[in-house]
Design a protein around this motif. Structure first.
Motif, PDB file in Angstrom:
ATOM      1  N   LYS A 462       0.845  -1.203   0.000  1.00  0.00           N
ATOM      2  CA  LYS A 462       0.000   0.000   0.000  1.00  0.00           C
ATOM      3  C   LYS A 462       0.883   1.256   0.000  1.00  0.00           C
ATOM      4  O   LYS A 462       0.644   2.220  -0.747  1.00  0.00           O
ATOM      5  N   LYS A 463       1.936   1.195   0.837  1.00  0.00           N
ATOM      6  CA  LYS A 463       2.884   2.306   0.949  1.00  0.00           C
ATOM      7  C   LYS A 463       3.611   2.527  -0.385  1.00  0.00           C
ATOM      8  O   LYS A 463       3.759   3.663  -0.854  1.00  0.00           O
ATOM      9  N   SER A 466       1.187   4.102  -3.012  1.00  0.00           N
ATOM     10  CA  SER A 466       0.908   5.524  -2.779  1.00  0.00           C
ATOM     11  C   SER A 466       2.140   6.397  -3.047  1.00  0.00           C
ATOM     12  O   SER A 466       2.033   7.492  -3.596  1.00  0.00           O
ATOM     13  N   SER A 470       2.405   9.334  -6.016  1.00  0.00           N
ATOM     14  CA  SER A 470       2.687  10.743  -5.692  1.00  0.00           C
ATOM     15  C   SER A 470       3.915  11.292  -6.431  1.00  0.00           C
ATOM     16  O   SER A 470       4.216  12.470  -6.361  1.00  0.00           O
TER      17      SER A 470
END
Length: 471
Positions: A462-463, A466, A470
């Motif tokens: 998930k990290k 994301s 970005s």
């Protein structure tokens, strides 16, 4: 209308995972056959020795429990060779491949002899653990020989991990098949004293293991050194080439992996010893259930290797969304396969234990009936625990693919030794559950590992997604 759309989405989601199944299995099957081959050597010993009596079976179980601890360290450590070789192969860096192979093999030779020495020195542990005297008397000479077989086994692992890194997974599969055929023949001749051979009982089983493992190394060396593209890695070996940096790199990758395997194997070994404390029928029953559960676990182990390979590829491509799809497809496949085995264990829990014992031996009939009754109950617990076991090992493979080895090492320690072992110890020693209680503790440890490792994987991916979005 809304329910129809969600149904279509669900089908689409499922199909993106299931379409990966055939490729996953294509990569996994040579690894699974190789892993099954390792397990089969122990199972063949158990089946052939079980015909001699429950004391002999308990002695082989006790001896092999010490060997498995050392073996897990050696195999876990050697896995570090594969990613380094695979990375160098992708970069077409022949000197790096050569360096990883030579350093890996050098470390495997040292480790093999060290583990042999450690196991031989550790024999007095059997007395400290209050194992039955007649079992210890038979187990000691058996351990000496099988401990020596660790030397060729760990050297073989050096060759195997090199071949895997070069995407040649089938070579080790052929080596294992050859070793198993040889092992059965030598065992049959030496355990029962067939033809010109002496009847050696369980020492015959140990010699069968030693000879077949030496043959594996010879086979791997001959096959790999004759391959045209590999010839350059097999000549002019010199100790001047051994460099500190490469040794450090292999050790840093190999040590946490070795510790993860060690924590799990020592938990199962503690289970063997706890069952030995309860009595020799419990120990023999534990060995039967463990042999069967180990066989089915090898399917998950094969998928774990695929998980490591495929996740590291997607990580290299920076495609984290596809990485999650690939990971979930492997997790789902492992769960489905283990559920099938669970159903088989439940359906056949009364029948499977008979494969391991000679029911025609009248002097052993009461012991054997007790062993079968206990083993049948253990198989019902095993049916559930192998689902947890399958999940934790494929998620662990995915985390190794992400090169996340330290935190999972701590997770496995807590799951097996803070959660699992105390439950096994308490239920086995202080309740009427006995051997079944020991296995409930194993189930609790594996389930805790599966849950926490999956949370860790979910958090990391998930990290990564994301952070990638970005940029």
């Amino acid at each position: 209308m809304h329910s129809k759309t969600s149904e279509e989405n669900c089908k689409m989601n499922l199909s993106q995972y299931t379409k990966e199944f055939s490729y996953n299995m294509q990569l996994a099957y040579p690894v699974i056959i190789g892993m099954l081959g390792h397990t089969l050597i122990g199972i063949v010993d158990n089946i052939m020795v079980g015909k001699l009596g429950s004391t002999e079976l308990a002695a082989v179980s006790l001896g092999n429990s010490m060997i498995f601890v050392a073996m897990s360290l050696g195999i876990g450590f050697s896995t570090a060779i594969t990613p380094i070789v695979a990375e160098a192969d992708a970069e077409k860096d022949n000197s790096k491949i050569r360096s990883a192979f030579h350093h890996g093999l050098f470390l495997c030779v040292i480790l093999g002899f060290s583990l042999f020495g450690l196991v031989v020195l550790a024999k007095p542990i059997m007395e400290l653990l209050h194992q039955p005297k007649e079992v210890i008397a038979l187990a000691k000479p058996f351990v000496d020989w099988v401990a020596f077989s660790l030397v060729p086994l760990i050297i073989y692992q050096g060759y195997k991990q090199f071949a895997d890194g070069m995407s040649m997974t089938k070579v080790s599969m052929y080596a294992i098949i050859m070793a198993n055929i040889l092992h059965v023949i030598i065992n049959y001749c030496l355990i029962y004293g067939v033809w010109i051979f002496p009847k050696m009982g369980i020492i015959g089983a140990a010699l069968g293991t030693v000879i077949s493992r030496i043959a594996m190394v010879v086979f791997m060396h001959m096959i790999l050194s004759r391959r045209e593209r590999l010839k350059q890695y097999f000549h002019d070996f010199s100790f001047d080439e051994i460099k500190k940096e490469m040794i450090k790199k292999i050790v840093n990758l190999g040590l946490p992996s070795a510790m993860q395997m060690l924590f799990e194997v020592v938990l199962f070994t503690a289970g063997i010893w706890l069952c030995g404390n309860i009595g020799k029928t419990s120990q023999a029953a534990n060995q039967i259930a463990l042999s069967l559960a180990s066989m089915t676990f090898m399917f998950a182990m094969g998928l774990s290797v695929v998980s490591m390979i495929r996740i590291s590829t997607q990580k290299g491509l920076n495609d984290y969304k596809q990485l999650v799809v690939v990971a979930r497809s492997i997790f789902l496949l492992a769960i489905l396969i283990e559920i099938l085995f669970a159903i088989m264990f439940v359906a056949l829990h009364q029948i499977l234990p008979y494969l391991f014992l000679n029911m025609e031996n009248q002097s052993q009939i009461l012991d054997n009936q007790e062993v079968i009754a206990i083993a049948a109950k253990l198989l019902l617990v095993a049916a559930v625990f192998q689902i947890s076991d399958g999940i934790q090992v494929v998620v662990l493979g995915a985390l190794r693919g992400l090169q996340d080895v330290k935190i999972p090492m701590y997770i496995t320690f807590v799951a097996y030794w803070i959660v699992g072992f105390p439950i096994s110890f308490y239920l086995g020693e202080y309740t009427s559950l006995k051997a079944v209680g020991v296995w409930i503790g194993l189930l609790a440890g594996l389930t805790a590992a599966a849950v926490f490792l999956f949370i860790r994987f979910h958090y990391l991916t998930k990290k990564m997604i994301s952070e990638n979005a970005s940029k």
